[in-house]
Design a protein around this motif. Structure first.
Motif, short mmCIF file in Angstrom:
data_model
loop_
_atom_site.label_atom_id
_atom_site.label_comp_id
_atom_site.label_asym_id
_atom_site.label_seq_id
_atom_site.Cartn_x
_atom_site.Cartn_y
_atom_site.Cartn_z
N GLU A 47 50.92 44.24 34.96
CA GLU A 47 52.01 44.24 35.93
C GLU A 47 51.47 44.16 37.36
OE1 GLU A 47 55.65 46.85 35.17
OE2 GLU A 47 54.07 47.87 34.02
N CYS A 48 50.47 44.96 37.66
CA CYS A 48 49.91 44.97 39.02
C CYS A 48 49.31 43.61 39.38
CB CYS A 48 48.87 46.07 39.14
SG CYS A 48 49.54 47.75 39.07
N LEU A 51 52.17 41.06 40.20
CA LEU A 51 53.15 41.29 41.27
C LEU A 51 53.19 40.15 42.28
CD1 LEU A 51 52.78 45.11 42.04
CD2 LEU A 51 54.75 43.94 41.04
N TYR A 56 58.67 42.17 41.94
CA TYR A 56 59.11 43.37 41.24
C TYR A 56 60.38 43.06 40.45
CZ TYR A 56 55.94 45.88 44.34
OH TYR A 56 54.83 46.31 45.02
N GLY A 121 63.05 43.44 44.75
CA GLY A 121 63.04 43.00 43.37
C GLY A 121 63.84 41.74 43.15
N HIS A 147 59.09 42.23 48.81
CA HIS A 147 58.09 43.28 48.95
C HIS A 147 58.45 44.11 50.18
CE1 HIS A 147 55.37 41.46 45.96
NE2 HIS A 147 55.73 40.31 46.49
N SER A 176 56.35 52.15 49.17
CA SER A 176 57.36 51.17 49.57
C SER A 176 58.35 51.69 50.60
CB SER A 176 58.15 50.69 48.33
OG SER A 176 57.34 49.92 47.47
N GLU A 200 53.94 53.13 42.74
CA GLU A 200 54.70 53.53 43.92
C GLU A 200 54.30 54.91 44.44
OE1 GLU A 200 56.51 51.49 45.38
OE2 GLU A 200 57.18 50.01 43.91
#
Length: 228
Positions: A47-48, A51, A56, A121, A147, A176, A200
């Protein structure tokens, strides 16, 4: 404070809960290929890495699950498993919106301020949740960004004529909703959620414009305290 910014996912309504339950189902799907902790770690790393490509949201999460499953099975993932992963993601995209306790009351109690919803997202999914939340009409502005960076906040400030030092952002994400706002010259309050995604999370900064609350219901009192 003239402007109050609200994060959406896991600040106003539940979100990570659905990711966690889907991840548990994903681990069961791959239980014959790797232990749960390795599956979880591999998925998080994937996932990272993705990105920057997918941003997201649930759709990127679906693609990361497929990629993780292919890598852990050495590209021997059967089509039925891919279909099941897609079904998991589609179920997430249809989940109802559950407001967190005190969220609606806090937004309403701050009706004497300018209120802006700033979420990130997938645009379609965020728009769906905002509409279903019943809160859309209570905000003076709504921003959906890809973002949440200092530059993204600065652009939001410019679009709406917001003076940074008269702006307070409330959210559950250190990375964030707090750190980039502080870097952009604003004020920020962390309202933790029990299931905040690891990406996060972060340490509390030693900063005069940083605040922490345990409940969103306490936000109006903090705003009153910070307003001369």
């Amino acid at each position: 404070m003239e402007w109050i910014g609200f994060d959406a996912d896991d600040t106003l309504w539940e979100n990570e809960t659905f990711f966690r339950s889907t991840q548990a189902g994903f681990a069961r799907l791959l239980e014959g290929h790797a232990p749960p902790e390795r599956i979880a770690a591999h998925l998080f790393d994937t996932e990272c890495r993705n990105l920057a490509r997918y941003g997201y949201g649930i759709k990127g999460f679906m693609l990361s699950m497929v990629q993780t499953a292919l890598e852990l099975t050495e590209n021997r993932l059967p089509g039925e498993a891919v279909a099941e992963i897609l079904a998991m993601g589609q179920e997430m995209l249809a989940h109802p919106v559950h407001l967190l306790e005190g969220a609606a009351g806090a937004v309403e109690a701050l009706s004497d301020r300018r209120r802006i919803l700033i979420t990130k997202g997938d645009v379609l999914d965020q728009e769906r949740k905002i509409a279903l939340s019943g809160l859309a009409e209570r905000f003076d502005a709504i921003e959906i960004v890809q973002h949440k960076t200092p530059d993204a906040y600065a652009a939001v400030f410019a679009r709406h004529g917001i003076t940074p030092d008269r702006f307070l952002m409330a959210g559950n994400s250190m990375n964030s909703d707090v750190l980039p706002v502080l870097q952009a010259g604003g004020n920020a309050v962390l309202i933790p959620h029990d299931l905040t995604w690891l990406h996060e999370q972060g340490d509390d900064p030693d900063h005069p414009r940083f605040h922490r609350l345990e409940r969103i219901a306490d936000l109006p009192a903090l705003v009153a305290k910070l307003t001369p």
